[in-house]
Enzyme design. Sequence first.
Site, PDB file in Angstrom:
ATOM      1  N   LYS A 198       7.844  -8.887  -8.801  1.00  0.00           N
ATOM      2  CA  LYS A 198       7.702  -8.499 -10.220  1.00  0.00           C
ATOM      3  C   LYS A 198       8.952  -8.389 -10.837  1.00  0.00           C
ATOM      4  O   LYS A 198       9.123  -8.750 -12.111  1.00  0.00           O
ATOM      5  CB  LYS A 198       6.844  -7.038 -10.164  1.00  0.00           C
ATOM      6  N   ARG A 204      12.968  -8.364   5.690  1.00  0.00           N
ATOM      7  CA  ARG A 204      14.125  -7.853   5.212  1.00  0.00           C
ATOM      8  C   ARG A 204      15.132  -7.296   6.031  1.00  0.00           C
ATOM      9  O   ARG A 204      14.829  -6.411   6.971  1.00  0.00           O
ATOM     10  CB  ARG A 204      13.917  -7.158   3.992  1.00  0.00           C
ATOM     11  N   ARG A 252       1.385   1.641   3.048  1.00  0.00           N
ATOM     12  CA  ARG A 252       1.594   1.863   1.617  1.00  0.00           C
ATOM     13  C   ARG A 252       0.661   0.760   0.664  1.00  0.00           C
ATOM     14  O   ARG A 252       0.232   1.358  -0.275  1.00  0.00           O
ATOM     15  CB  ARG A 252       3.129   1.236   1.356  1.00  0.00           C
ATOM     16  N   ARG A 308      15.458  -1.416   7.382  1.00  0.00           N
ATOM     17  CA  ARG A 308      15.140   0.246   6.928  1.00  0.00           C
ATOM     18  C   ARG A 308      13.793   0.506   7.526  1.00  0.00           C
ATOM     19  O   ARG A 308      13.057   0.032   7.829  1.00  0.00           O
ATOM     20  CB  ARG A 308      14.864   0.088   5.254  1.00  0.00           C
ATOM     21  N   ARG A 323       0.429   3.224 -12.766  1.00  0.00           N
ATOM     22  CA  ARG A 323       0.313   3.018 -11.613  1.00  0.00           C
ATOM     23  C   ARG A 323      -1.079   3.465 -10.905  1.00  0.00           C
ATOM     24  O   ARG A 323      -1.548   2.975 -10.002  1.00  0.00           O
ATOM     25  CB  ARG A 323       1.158   3.509 -10.467  1.00  0.00           C
TER      26      ARG A 323
END
Length: 592
Positions: free
Chosen positions: A86, A193, A232, A221, A158
């Site tokens: 995005k 990542r 999520r 992370r 959202r």
Amino acid sequence: SPANSRFVLQPSPHCAPGLANSAARMAPQAAPTIDDHTGHSITSSSSINSSSSSSSIGGRDPGLEPLHRDGRPMNIVLLGPPAAGKGTQAEFLSERYGMVHISTGDLLRARAKFLPEVAELMRMGKLVPDDVVSFVLKERLDDADCMARGVLLDGFPRTRAQAESLEAAGVAVTAVVHLQVADDVVVDRISGRRIDPISGKIYHVTDNPPPPDIKDRVVQREDDTPDKIRARLKVYHAEADAIYSFYGSRVKKIRVGDGSPGALPPDVRPLVVFDEVRKALEGDAYWGSVVRSEIMAKAFECGNRSASLVSVSRYFEHSRFRLLRNGCLADAAARAHRVALRAQVLKTNSCLRPMCRYRLCSWLDAVSQRTVVVGHALTQTLDNGEELTIAVGSASLVFLGSHGEAMDVPGGTRLCELSARFRGNIVPGPAVAAELRAARGDVRGGTSAPAPADRWRTTTTIAAVDLDEHGLVHEAACLASCDRLRFEAASVGAFPAPISKQLLRGQVASAHIAYGALATQGDRLEVFVWAHPCDQQEGQRKQQDRDHGADQVGVAGDLRVSFEFVPVGGGTAALQATLFISEAVVPELSKL
């Protein structure tokens, strides 16, 4: 082509009239980022880093071209799962259209100093009520820059409740761009990542691995594990579905990696995604880097293979014009004085039939420093669902300056990322690409046979019926002229009897044409024609092409007839062409 030549270096101009030539850009600004609850960055800049200015989209100030709907600038909501890209798409949208990119997190931080209750909630880490966020957004959208340029909302709404609150506050959302990325793709992007704890730079284990000297210190992370990402995503889908049902037809979905028809591949380049975003937002005003249309063949367009080839060349020319006028090549065409067709390859596998429906696809096939290659395919869906390829083609284009000099392709770096090499979902497959390889190089060197000293010679005059609206010769007229001349040469005994017989009986199934300086109405050209059978080496290569899915044109025993058109009195060759003539009957249902 000499600048003072009275011949024009193209068969048709393909210019995009009315498009601005400005190369101005918005001044680059700093790009502060915040981290949202999903763990990815949101960029609040309204422009792309200045290092990309040499290949900016269109090279024009996007502030001059805001998106409008019903006479008003558009307000767009950008939605998608974490790691959908995005932030990158927001940068492209802001640069292209001059939209004001509003991050609700940044906006609330900026307004907190004037709204103590908001400052207190943020200090305590609590959520700001939806009606307060909507009020702050409405206040910002009433500013002059937003009213003039439109806005891009990032991070809000959202939930359906937030969408309803936004509408109640009087904020009109014109469109919702939904980056619909498959869950597996999102999991791969996030779980791969890695972060350098010293520099803060983000890497990816496969797409952007860390340098060897720091690979042992990068970390993952805590919430970037596959299980936490899928948790999520479950929440995201529940909220997103409610928003989409609220906005209905205003939602524009861009599918990535879900395997559905028309979906982009998982490893798609961001510029390809933006190409689809532009198509969704601009509608018929922008056709993208792949132009698809349906046509119905008319009776006067049909006939034998030779007649069909001429009609197909007209289809391809018009479809190519769409790419130059309203497609991905429009910006490059606007920055050039004109666009010239340097070379083309055309092949047919069967004849056109009256009242039959065909699908025409044209796409940006390849981009080099000074050449753009456009691919074409004409297909037909049979009753049993089989897709039959009727014809294929390829065209090499060059961009010319005001003195006829060849330019570097404007915006070539970005255009390259829109080419077939990176899209991965072009309808015609590798077999078509193999057939069209001749158009990538110098067609003159690759297809024209050595000219014999006793080649047949005649003269011709360019007639008004051969010209387009700009007074230049149609490429279909060039093809038709070559076909007529091979009959004329054969009928006067210009070749040995067996060759003349085959020229008179055969049909053109493919053509390779290189354009030099084409004449206009009333100009006389000297024409040289020679013909000979395909040599054994070429026959073997063509046979290999056929074995790997290409058509049956050009195998040993076929003829190749070459042409050269030169202005009377000498000068640059206006046109060089080679037609492949097949005496054998080519099956109507031949495969590619």
